[in-house]
Design an enzyme around this catalytic site. Structure first.
Site: not given
Lengths: 266, 202
Positions: A175, A179, A223, A227
């Site tokens: 992730c 991010h 979402r 991802c």
């Protein structure tokens, strides 16, 4: 009702005529022009109807469902998620709590409820998406304040942080790859820094969201699943520990921010 | 803190890093949270030594000796083109750079993988839809085509960790994401003076 449809069509046409800008500004402009005319309003109405609709072998509504503030209390419930529920003895996100209520109160089959939580492109949207959209709207404007009092809730945050930075798959993506930095974008899409309060608040506070490109409301569970698809990982399951842990990580980082969902996204 | 640092060092030596939780505990959670879908199989959740070393939450203390050793290992493992030819066709390279598909559960495994360079890098100045996670590579060809430059660029594409351990960039050669020919084509896209990457914007 008609007004919404007409306004949306106009803006969709306008959007197609806007030259491609090298930032996310075009979608910000779109959002501003839409004002309160988010197509998600139809999904909110549908979610409310589903909450009060008798379903399952018990022919029960979800009014007896306790979202953490007492049976049937929906206003302000979403901003306290994910949270620990003593009856199930686990930390739950809103989606897994709804599944729990559908099986225990309405007597519905777990596998059937879990079969298709998120719609495919071209679908009309699922029951789960509608319920989550309405319940998020029931917290619109409220302060994000996930529970972190129970040891299981704090452990879930720690797990979420571990998973957030866990690099795996053929592309070595985590992730954090996309991010953990501010003011970055992938192609033209702006990327929120989910390790920061402001980035997490913006992201957590704006899902579920109506996706203009898909014509559907999407939940945070969806979402995350998408991802991981792009991370080249296997498919994330709704209500799984990883899903709940990552939502806890985001919600806690977002604490103090404002719930603005349902949002409006590219 | 001392005990924690020692614990991490030992874990790294065994290539099963755990930062604040036991590694097997996290792996069990992952196995219960994902299901295989098409080409995205469950073995993709298992980490190799680089992935483990580079999964540290921010602010965690790192073992610099271990990282230096790991980086040297990556450098020694780089496979240079056997025929000594580094540069392919920049036009095919442009396709690879713009293609974001490949290895996702939703992708057709019979189609070639993309490099998706534009997701993170600016390249040809006329392409406005570029990401900013990596540095701009516009005008990269100005660096020339010396043997050292060719080897450096190839190595960066083959396994970025050979130079910068824990870089966000995928290991396009070492992980088999791109073929040798695709890598040569991307090399040409970067280095050929005729490539749009090395032309002024129109």
């Amino acid at each position: 009702m008609k007004r919404h449809h007409f306004g949306f069509t106009l803006f969709a046409v306008w959007l197609c005529s806007v030259p491609l800008a090298a930032d996310d500004g075009v979608f910000d402009q779109y959002r501003d022009l839409m004002g309160d005319d988010n197509p998600a309003v139809f999904v909110i109405d549908e979610g409310e109807e589903l909450w009060f609709a008798p379903q399952g072998p018990e022919s029960a509504t979800l009014e007896a469902c306790d979202l953490g503030l007492g049976p049937g209390v929906t206003a302000g419930a979403y901003v306290r998620f994910p949270r620990y529920f003593a009856d199930a003895d686990v930390v739950m996100d809103l989606e897994s709590r709804l599944v729990y209520c559908m099986t225990t109160i309405q007597g519905r089959d777990l596998d059937v409820v879990n079969a298709k939580p998120y719609s495919l492109r071209g679908d009309f949207g699922t029951e789960m998406e509608a319920l989550v959209t309405w319940l998020a709207a029931e917290s619109e404007g409220a302060t994000i304040a996930p529970e972190q009092t129970h040891a299981a809730e704090r452990a879930m945050y720690t797990l979420g942080e571990e998973i957030f930075f866990y690099r795996a798959g053929p592309h070595d993506f985590s992730c954090a790859t996309c991010h953990e930095q501010s003011d970055m974008r992938i192609r033209l899409q702006a990327l929120p820094d989910l390790t920061s309060h402001s980035g997490a608040a913006e992201a957590w506070g704006s899902w579920p969201a109506y996706r203009i490109s898909q014509g559907l409301v999407r939940t945070m569970g969806w979402r995350l699943r998408d991802c991981f698809r792009q991370q080249r990982w296997p498919e994330l399951q709704m209500g799984s520990e990883v899903s709940i842990a990552l939502q806890t990580y985001m919600a806690v980082n977002a604490a103090g921010g404002t719930m603005t969902a349902p949002g409006l996204k590219r | 803190m001392k005990a924690l640092v020692t614990g991490i060092t030992i874990a790294l030596a065994a290539s099963v890093t755990a930062w604040t939780m036991a590694s097997d505990e996290i792996e069990a959670v992952l196995r219960n949270s994902f299901v295989a879908k098409n080409q995205a199989t469950m073995d993709r959740l298992e980490r190799d030594a680089v992935q483990s070393a580079c999964s540290a939450p921010r602010g965690m203390p790192l073992d610099n000796d271990m990282l230096t050793t790991l980086r040297a290992e990556r450098l020694n493992s780089v496979v240079l083109p056997p025929d000594g030819q580094y540069l392919g066709d920049w036009q095919r390279g442009a396709e690879v750079a713009g293609n974001g598909r490949g290895l996702q559960s939703s992708d057709d495994p019979t189609q070639p993988n993309g490099g998706n360079c534009y997701a993170c890098h600016q390249l040809a100045p006329d392409e406005v839809a570029y990401g900013t996670l990596g540095p701009s590579l516009t005008g990269y060809g100005a660096r020339g085509q010396s043997e050292a430059m060719l080897q450096y660029t190839w190595t960066k594409l083959w396994d970025t960790h050979a130079y910068n351990l824990c870089s966000h960039m995928p290991r396009f050669g070492a992980q088999g994401i791109l073929t040798e020919q695709q890598l040569k084509d991307v090399m040409a896209y970067l280095l050929d003076p005729a490539s749009p990457v090395n032309q002024a914007a129109e």
